[in-house]
Design a protein around this motif. Structure first.
Motif, PDB file in Angstrom:
ATOM      1  N   PRO A 237       0.826  -1.199   0.000  1.00 14.55           N
ATOM      2  CA  PRO A 237       0.000   0.000   0.000  1.00 14.55           C
ATOM      3  C   PRO A 237       0.869   1.261   0.000  1.00 14.55           C
ATOM      4  O   PRO A 237       2.015   1.239   0.451  1.00 14.55           O
ATOM      5  CB  PRO A 237      -0.744  -0.118   1.320  1.00 14.55           C
ATOM      6  CG  PRO A 237       0.240  -0.784   2.239  1.00 14.55           C
ATOM      7  CD  PRO A 237       1.109  -1.664   1.387  1.00 14.55           C
ATOM      8  N   VAL A 238       0.299   2.353  -0.513  1.00 13.95           N
ATOM      9  CA  VAL A 238       0.968   3.645  -0.539  1.00 13.95           C
ATOM     10  C   VAL A 238       0.494   4.471   0.654  1.00 13.95           C
ATOM     11  O   VAL A 238      -0.700   4.512   0.940  1.00 13.95           O
ATOM     12  CB  VAL A 238       0.664   4.390  -1.858  1.00 13.95           C
ATOM     13  CG1 VAL A 238       1.295   5.775  -1.861  1.00 13.95           C
ATOM     14  CG2 VAL A 238       1.159   3.588  -3.054  1.00 13.95           C
ATOM     15  N   PHE A 239       1.419   5.105   1.356  1.00 15.81           N
ATOM     16  CA  PHE A 239       1.055   6.030   2.434  1.00 15.81           C
ATOM     17  C   PHE A 239       0.177   7.141   1.841  1.00 15.81           C
ATOM     18  O   PHE A 239       0.498   7.669   0.773  1.00 15.81           O
ATOM     19  CB  PHE A 239       2.333   6.636   3.043  1.00 15.81           C
ATOM     20  CG  PHE A 239       2.082   7.684   4.089  1.00 15.81           C
ATOM     21  CD1 PHE A 239       1.935   7.317   5.416  1.00 15.81           C
ATOM     22  CD2 PHE A 239       1.984   9.028   3.753  1.00 15.81           C
ATOM     23  CE1 PHE A 239       1.707   8.277   6.388  1.00 15.81           C
ATOM     24  CE2 PHE A 239       1.750   9.986   4.713  1.00 15.81           C
ATOM     25  CZ  PHE A 239       1.616   9.600   6.029  1.00 15.81           C
ATOM     26  N   PRO A 240      -0.967   7.507   2.449  1.00 16.49           N
ATOM     27  CA  PRO A 240      -1.488   7.119   3.763  1.00 16.49           C
ATOM     28  C   PRO A 240      -2.580   6.056   3.699  1.00 16.49           C
ATOM     29  O   PRO A 240      -3.442   6.015   4.598  1.00 16.49           O
ATOM     30  CB  PRO A 240      -2.054   8.442   4.258  1.00 16.49           C
ATOM     31  CG  PRO A 240      -2.595   9.088   3.006  1.00 16.49           C
ATOM     32  CD  PRO A 240      -1.692   8.673   1.891  1.00 16.49           C
ATOM     33  N   LEU A 241      -2.586   5.197   2.676  1.00 16.18           N
ATOM     34  CA  LEU A 241      -3.628   4.176   2.521  1.00 16.18           C
ATOM     35  C   LEU A 241      -3.171   2.828   3.070  1.00 16.18           C
ATOM     36  O   LEU A 241      -3.617   1.784   2.626  1.00 16.18           O
ATOM     37  CB  LEU A 241      -3.989   4.043   1.029  1.00 16.18           C
ATOM     38  CG  LEU A 241      -4.438   5.325   0.334  1.00 16.18           C
ATOM     39  CD1 LEU A 241      -4.631   5.087  -1.165  1.00 16.18           C
ATOM     40  CD2 LEU A 241      -5.735   5.852   0.955  1.00 16.18           C
ATOM     41  N   LEU A 294       5.484  10.380  -1.745  1.00 17.74           N
ATOM     42  CA  LEU A 294       4.722   9.542  -0.816  1.00 17.74           C
ATOM     43  C   LEU A 294       5.469   8.256  -0.484  1.00 17.74           C
ATOM     44  O   LEU A 294       5.382   7.756   0.646  1.00 17.74           O
ATOM     45  CB  LEU A 294       3.349   9.220  -1.407  1.00 17.74           C
ATOM     46  CG  LEU A 294       2.364  10.394  -1.525  1.00 17.74           C
ATOM     47  CD1 LEU A 294       1.083   9.945  -2.210  1.00 17.74           C
ATOM     48  CD2 LEU A 294       2.059  10.981  -0.156  1.00 17.74           C
ATOM     49  N   GLY A 295       6.195   7.726  -1.458  1.00 24.60           N
ATOM     50  CA  GLY A 295       7.009   6.546  -1.189  1.00 24.60           C
ATOM     51  C   GLY A 295       8.061   6.822  -0.138  1.00 24.60           C
ATOM     52  O   GLY A 295       8.288   6.007   0.768  1.00 24.60           O
ATOM     53  N   VAL A 300       9.940   6.458   5.752  1.00 25.92           N
ATOM     54  CA  VAL A 300      10.298   7.083   7.037  1.00 25.92           C
ATOM     55  C   VAL A 300       9.227   6.830   8.084  1.00 25.92           C
ATOM     56  O   VAL A 300       9.522   6.436   9.218  1.00 25.92           O
ATOM     57  CB  VAL A 300      10.526   8.593   6.842  1.00 25.92           C
ATOM     58  CG1 VAL A 300      10.790   9.270   8.184  1.00 25.92           C
ATOM     59  CG2 VAL A 300      11.686   8.838   5.884  1.00 25.92           C
ATOM     60  N   PHE A 301       7.960   7.037   7.714  1.00 27.87           N
ATOM     61  CA  PHE A 301       6.870   6.898   8.682  1.00 27.87           C
ATOM     62  C   PHE A 301       6.745   5.467   9.185  1.00 27.87           C
ATOM     63  O   PHE A 301       6.658   5.220  10.404  1.00 27.87           O
ATOM     64  CB  PHE A 301       5.552   7.345   8.050  1.00 27.87           C
ATOM     65  CG  PHE A 301       4.349   7.110   8.922  1.00 27.87           C
ATOM     66  CD1 PHE A 301       4.047   7.984   9.954  1.00 27.87           C
ATOM     67  CD2 PHE A 301       3.525   5.998   8.722  1.00 27.87           C
ATOM     68  CE1 PHE A 301       2.946   7.759  10.772  1.00 27.87           C
ATOM     69  CE2 PHE A 301       2.426   5.779   9.534  1.00 27.87           C
ATOM     70  CZ  PHE A 301       2.132   6.653  10.553  1.00 27.87           C
ATOM     71  N   ALA A 302       6.715   4.495   8.261  1.00 28.25           N
ATOM     72  CA  ALA A 302       6.560   3.103   8.672  1.00 28.25           C
ATOM     73  C   ALA A 302       7.760   2.625   9.478  1.00 28.25           C
ATOM     74  O   ALA A 302       7.615   1.849  10.429  1.00 28.25           O
ATOM     75  CB  ALA A 302       6.353   2.220   7.448  1.00 28.25           C
ATOM     76  N   MET A 324       7.823  -1.339   0.571  1.00 27.53           N
ATOM     77  CA  MET A 324       7.020  -1.104  -0.630  1.00 27.53           C
ATOM     78  C   MET A 324       7.187   0.332  -1.126  1.00 27.53           C
ATOM     79  O   MET A 324       6.983   0.615  -2.301  1.00 27.53           O
ATOM     80  CB  MET A 324       5.553  -1.406  -0.353  1.00 27.53           C
ATOM     81  CG  MET A 324       5.221  -2.895  -0.241  1.00 27.53           C
ATOM     82  SD  MET A 324       5.603  -3.833  -1.759  1.00 27.53           S
ATOM     83  CE  MET A 324       7.202  -4.524  -1.350  1.00 27.53           C
ATOM     84  N   GLY A 325       7.581   1.245  -0.232  1.00 35.55           N
ATOM     85  CA  GLY A 325       7.908   2.609  -0.666  1.00 35.55           C
ATOM     86  C   GLY A 325       9.099   2.633  -1.604  1.00 35.55           C
ATOM     87  O   GLY A 325       9.131   3.432  -2.558  1.00 35.55           O
TER      88      GLY A 325
END
Length: 515
Positions: A237-241, A294-295, A300-302, A324-325
């Motif tokens: 999935p792509v952030f933020p989904l 977004l990738g 970074v977020f995950a 996946m990013g």
């Protein structure tokens, strides 16, 4: 003569539909309700399917990007649309079918000691799921692609909800709702394309779309590209989904998590390459810089979320989002390097994540916990798992001569040298900054992976777990995956040689048309 005979036996309908029929056979009242016979039949069939898939891969010419083994079955229920179940393989889709067969076989092997109820239904759903995923990769037109895209939701929902942990039904329903929301937009896009095709006589098989979609009305291209992107962004999935993935992984049984991370996420990346990049590249280039951004944010977020987790399975789940990013950056780079890296890393992540989920499943089964603070020092009790998990983890943090290193370096190099930087549209100025951010974010991957290894295997021994015995098949699964990670890390060209022509031909065509 032998070669001609084998070639004549290769029928793509058998490759796609036989797993579904095998699953229906198991669930039928005529099949004995015996766990051993069910398990042996399912694994025996998967071995046959894996060998059969290998032959398809061997008989495709890797120097072209054309589809082979094309078969069509007219679908008379939708007259006027020329709808058909149409299948075909090129070097890219054949490789993904091979990954599907391989991971599914290992998942069924893992099921021996991790699934203890409703054997007929479980193994039936797993084989139907294999057929559905293979159908996605082998589809040769939009109608077939959509049918199998929706079909895989049904077995995956029941596999998570019926054999998962507490609140598994809620997590399974969340997975379905997220995926179905994206599928609605995909359906609208497909309906518009079929309506246009019916009016103009344009065929909507993949080869025709790749050649002709650039001439479609710009509004149709825009709506279609957005609709497909929404569906694939959810599944990647792509952030933020991404929020459905952590819950689905956490609640799913270990073999299902292996399939979810190892194969199912790759259907989103496959769709982005096959449809958005190959067919709607003029529109997709406008979205690519934002997707690269977004990738990078997803990496970074995950990774930050993974550092704060105290559950092994949640750490691995968040790491899937982060990695996946990297794949997304490679796909959106519009470079041959990046596309090769993205496809290679799809394979690498499939093997590594399946191995790590298998490892945590064994730990949870043997030590009755996934909490880091309750596990310290278990290398004293399971030294063989420790060694194999170290190898898989080394690839996850991109140590040279492992698969993770080759995939990440190619994807990031492609992103950094993207020709889209020369364009002057939205967010092109942020492409290189985003790629650098993603590269720095990979450092966080080393932080949470090393933290997990230290606190799980090498910390202070809090409890005496006594003698821990592992079954041979559990060790074998981890050993096979660790061996593959090393072999293709040392010799990545074993995979890249099979996709290089696909990447080169497509990127060359795309660049020639957009510059």
């Amino acid at each position: 003569m032998a070669v001609d005979f084998i070639f004549s036996c290769l029928n793509i309908f058998v490759l796609v539909l036989l797993p579904v029929f095998a699953g229906l056979m198991i669930i039928s009242p005529f099949f004995p309700n015996n766990a051993v016979k069910i398990r042996r039949f399912a694994k025996g069939f998967c071995i046959f399917n894996l060998v059969y898939t290998i032959f398809f891969t061997l008989f495709l010419n890797p120097e072209t990007s054309t589809f082979g083994f094309i078969k069509k079955l007219p679908f008379d229920m939708l007259p006027g649309l020329n709808a058909a179940l149409s299948f075909g393989l090129d070097s890219f889709s054949a490789l993904m079918c091979l990954l599907t067969s391989f991971i599914m076989l290992l998942a069924l092997m893992a099921s021996k000691t991790m699934i203890n109820s409703k054997y007929k239904l479980y193994y039936s759903l797993m084989l139907i799921l294999q057929g559905a995923i293979t159908g996605i990769f082998a589809a040769n037109d939009l109608f077939t692609f959509f049918i199998f895209w929706e079909l895989e939701l049904i077995p995956m929902y029941f596999l998570i909800s019926m054999w998962g942990g507490s609140e598994a039904k809620k997590s399974a329903m969340r997975f379905v709702l997220f995926t179905f929301a994206g599928s609605i937009l995909m359906f609208i896009s497909i309906a518009l394309l079929y309506a246009y095709g019916a009016d103009t006589g344009v065929m909507l098989d993949f080869e025709s779309l790749i050649k002709n979609s650039v001439n479609f009305p710009i509004v149709l291209q825009l709506i279609s590209c957005i609709g497909f992107l929404a569906a694939f962004a959810v599944k990647l999935p792509v952030f933020p989904l991404h929020s459905w993935l952590k819950d689905a992984h956490t609640k799913a049984p270990t073999p299902v998590s292996m399939v979810l991370a190892g194969i199912l996420l790759k259907t989103g990346a496959y769709g982005l390459i096959r449809i958005n990049l190959q067919m709607f590249y003029e529109i997709f280039q406008l979205m690519a810089p934002a997707l690269i951004f977004l990738g990078a944010i997803g990496v970074v977020f995950a990774s930050y979320c993974a550092i704060s987790q105290n559950d092994i399975k949640k750490i691995i789940a968040y790491s899937s989002i982060a990695h996946m990013g990297i794949v997304l950056i490679g796909i959106c780079s519009y470079t041959e390097f990046g596309l090769n890296g993205a496809i290679f890393y799809m394979i690498a992540h499939g093997l590594i994540s399946a191995g790590l989920f298998m490892g945590q499943g064994i730990i949870h089964q043997k030590f009755k916990t996934r909490k880091l603070e309750l596990l310290g020092g278990i290398s004293n009790f399971v030294p063989q798992i420790t060694v194999l998990m170290l190898i898989l983890s080394a690839s996850y943090i991109a140590i040279p001569f492992t698969m993770g290193f080759s995939g990440e370096i190619l994807s990031l190099m492609g992103g950094f040298s993207s020709p889209l930087i020369e364009k002057g549209f939205f967010m092109t100025n942020f492409i290189q900054v985003s790629v650098i951010t993603a590269a720095l974010g990979i450092i966080l991957c080393a932080v949470y992976v090393l933290r997990m290894l230290h606190r799980t295997f090498f910390g202070l021994v809090e409890y005496d777990f006594g003698e821990i015995k592992l079954s041979n098949h559990q060790t074998a699964i981890l050993a096979i995956l660790a061996f593959a990670v090393i072999i293709f890390g040392i010799y990545p060209m074993g995979i890249i040689d099979n996709i290089a022509a696909f990447s080169n031909i497509n990127i060359t065509t795309i660049i020639a048309n957009i510059f």
